[in-house]
Motif scaffolding. Structure first.
Motif, mmCIF file in Angstrom:
data_model
loop_
_atom_site.group_PDB
_atom_site.id
_atom_site.type_symbol
_atom_site.label_atom_id
_atom_site.label_comp_id
_atom_site.label_asym_id
_atom_site.label_seq_id
_atom_site.Cartn_x
_atom_site.Cartn_y
_atom_site.Cartn_z
ATOM 1 N N SER A 1 0.822 -1.207 0.000
ATOM 2 C CA SER A 1 0.000 0.000 0.000
ATOM 3 C C SER A 1 0.860 1.262 0.000
ATOM 4 N N GLN A 2 1.970 1.239 0.745
ATOM 5 C CA GLN A 2 2.852 2.405 0.757
ATOM 6 C C GLN A 2 3.579 2.555 -0.569
ATOM 7 N N ALA A 3 3.975 1.430 -1.162
ATOM 8 C CA ALA A 3 4.624 1.481 -2.472
ATOM 9 C C ALA A 3 3.669 2.070 -3.503
ATOM 10 N N ALA A 4 2.382 1.707 -3.401
ATOM 11 C CA ALA A 4 1.384 2.264 -4.315
ATOM 12 C C ALA A 4 1.235 3.766 -4.101
ATOM 13 N N SER A 5 1.220 4.197 -2.842
ATOM 14 C CA SER A 5 1.109 5.631 -2.544
ATOM 15 C C SER A 5 2.308 6.395 -3.082
ATOM 16 N N ASN A 6 3.492 5.816 -2.893
ATOM 17 C CA ASN A 6 4.703 6.470 -3.387
ATOM 18 C C ASN A 6 4.689 6.576 -4.911
ATOM 19 N N GLY A 7 4.291 5.484 -5.557
ATOM 20 C CA GLY A 7 4.238 5.488 -7.013
ATOM 21 C C GLY A 7 3.213 6.484 -7.531
ATOM 22 N N THR A 8 2.103 6.596 -6.826
ATOM 23 C CA THR A 8 1.077 7.570 -7.208
ATOM 24 C C THR A 8 1.626 8.991 -7.118
ATOM 25 N N ALA A 9 2.351 9.268 -6.037
ATOM 26 C CA ALA A 9 2.944 10.595 -5.870
ATOM 27 C C ALA A 9 3.940 10.891 -6.990
ATOM 28 N N TYR A 10 4.706 9.877 -7.379
ATOM 29 C CA TYR A 10 5.685 10.048 -8.464
ATOM 30 C C TYR A 10 4.974 10.388 -9.778
ATOM 31 N N ALA B 1 -7.254 4.188 -10.215
ATOM 32 C CA ALA B 1 -7.300 3.140 -9.190
ATOM 33 C C ALA B 1 -6.909 3.690 -7.826
ATOM 34 N N ALA B 2 -6.024 4.690 -7.823
ATOM 35 C CA ALA B 2 -5.552 5.290 -6.574
ATOM 36 C C ALA B 2 -6.473 6.400 -6.074
ATOM 37 N N GLY B 3 -7.571 6.651 -6.797
ATOM 38 C CA GLY B 3 -8.508 7.684 -6.375
ATOM 39 C C GLY B 3 -8.141 9.082 -6.819
ATOM 40 N N GLN B 4 -7.110 9.215 -7.661
ATOM 41 C CA GLN B 4 -6.683 10.532 -8.141
ATOM 42 C C GLN B 4 -7.519 10.914 -9.359
#
Length: 423
Positions: A264-273, A310-313
């Motif tokens: 989940s954190q890896a997904a959040s980090n990737g989303t931020a990138y 998928a990440a809600g963005q």
């Protein structure tokens, strides 16, 4: 799961052998899987199967582009032509695995048949969707899922071919296949580990890689930030496949990067990138493969729309999809069915109408790439409910290219020669 330039691909093949070849031909144009896909007029096969979508030689991407086309049609409420489905099912090996293309599908697969995780996972997602109408396809999906489980690496992830190290693209698309088939990816384990253990290991730190998922350097093997691997890694870490429903509730701002100690954190980090990168380049991504021209990458951008939705963005997913609506017509025309399918899936994820995408009817354009579909319904939900009406249309993938390039060195996404015996 676009396609890079033929020259770049041929160069990779010269260095690494067949490893990178398929990716290059999957979707040519500007991306993925990226920035250059094989043009539609390039080296056509002397006699293409009548049920196959696309006009180019299917040697490296036949199953992949067919799977994308059928999945996109289903998502748009179109019932594909039976012979198009039959072509795809006829490519399956007895083991359940799929190779990129088998010219003579009447001949049984053997130890030299280059079955791979990416073609198999793409086929699973298409066939699982179609199985909602045709229950006879369910057994084929089960066999392919069993094959994917049999070639899972001990770290919980997947490489392009059996025996290759895990990479974010292959692991991400395999997770999507498991989810589409009704499996819980967290429960699919090898050596006690699942994809959710492997993916954080393929993510980069916030300092060196800005939280992106990495693509391995051909010489050193070290990971470098890569947008397409990041899109695949985010989708996989969130347990999502290629069909992403529009976000109902928008996420509150960009997530903060932190140590990628969980999926989940890896997904959040990737989303931020992805948010940061898109914000710097007018809502689209630039070519991310080494040696590719520095220009807009439509395929990679489409992949990122799926990941962000998928990440809600919701806001950025829609902005990037709107950019695609204005800037993807030439790319899709050159790239063929996989590109049209990617755009349809991106439009769906962003809540846009694929039948009026920058003034273009993507569904009709995709239908024109192969055998005319049976029917089209008003919406995907209507299709699942069995409501149909006549359709007058006949009908990346960076995903493919980015990984194909790395496959040559043992960490790639798409097409690599299979040095192992087929399970």
């Amino acid at each position: 799961m676009n396609v890079r330039r033929s020259a770049a691909v041929l160069a990779a093949v010269a260095v690494f052998g067949m490893a990178a070849a398929p990716a290059a031909f999957a979707a040519t144009g500007d991306h993925r899987l990226g920035q250059s896909r094989a043009p539609q007029d390039a080296s056509p096969s002397p006699s293409l199967p009548s049920g196959l979508y696309g006009k180019t030689d299917p040697k490296f991407d036949g199953v992949f582009r067919q799977s994308y086309a059928l999945l996109a049609q289903h998502t748009a409420g179109v019932e594909p032509a039976p012979k198009a489905v039959d072509w795809l099912t006829g490519q399956q090996c007895a083991s359940g695995g799929f190779a990129a293309y088998r010219e003579d599908a009447d001949q049984p697969c053997d130890g030299k048949t280059p079955v791979d995780s990416n073609s198999t996972a793409a086929a699973v997602q298409a066939l699982a969707a179609l199985a909602k109408r045709d229950k006879s396809l369910a057994a084929m999906v089960d066999r392919s899922v069993d094959w994917l489980k049999s070639v899972q690496n001990k770290d919980g992830g997947w490489g392009y071919n059996p025996g290759l190290p895990s990479d974010a693209n292959s692991t991400g698309i395999a997770v999507g296949a498991l989810a589409a088939a009704g499996q819980n990816p967290a429960g699919v384990r090898k050596g006690g580990k699942s994809a959710y253990d492997a993916l954080p290991k393929l993510a980069m730190d916030c300092g060196k890689g800005d939280g992106a998922f990495g693509l391995a350097d051909a010489k050193s093997g070290k990971l470098s930030p890569n947008a397409d691997a990041t899109a695949a890694g985010v989708l996989g870490s969130l347990g999502k496949g290629l069909v992403v429903e529009p976000a109902k509730k928008a996420a509150s701002g960009a997530p903060e990067c932190a140590k990628p100690d969980s999926a989940s954190q890896a997904a959040s980090n990737g989303t931020a990138y992805l948010l940061k990168t898109l914000g710097e380049t007018d809502d689209h991504l630039m070519s991310s493969m080494p040696g590719a021209d520095d220009k807009p990458d439509q395929g990679n951008t489409a992949d990122s729309v799926l990941a962000l939705a998928a990440a809600g963005q919701k806001e950025q997913a829609r902005k990037s999809a709107e950019w695609l609506a204005e800037n993807s017509a030439d790319w899709a025309e050159q790239s063929g069915p996989a590109a049209y399918a990617q755009l349809i899936l991106a439009a769906h994820a962003a809540g846009l109408d694929p039948r009026d995408f920058g003034g273009a009817d993507l569904v009709k354009q995709l239908n024109a790439q192969g055998p005319a579909p049976q029917t089209a319904s008003a919406s995907p939900s209507a299709a699942d409910a069995g409501e149909e009406k006549d359709d007058d249309g006949g009908v990346s993938i960076w995903w493919i290219i980015g990984v194909g390039m790395v496959a040559g060195i043992g960490i790639g996404f798409l097409y690599s020669g299979n040095r192992k015996k087929q399970p």
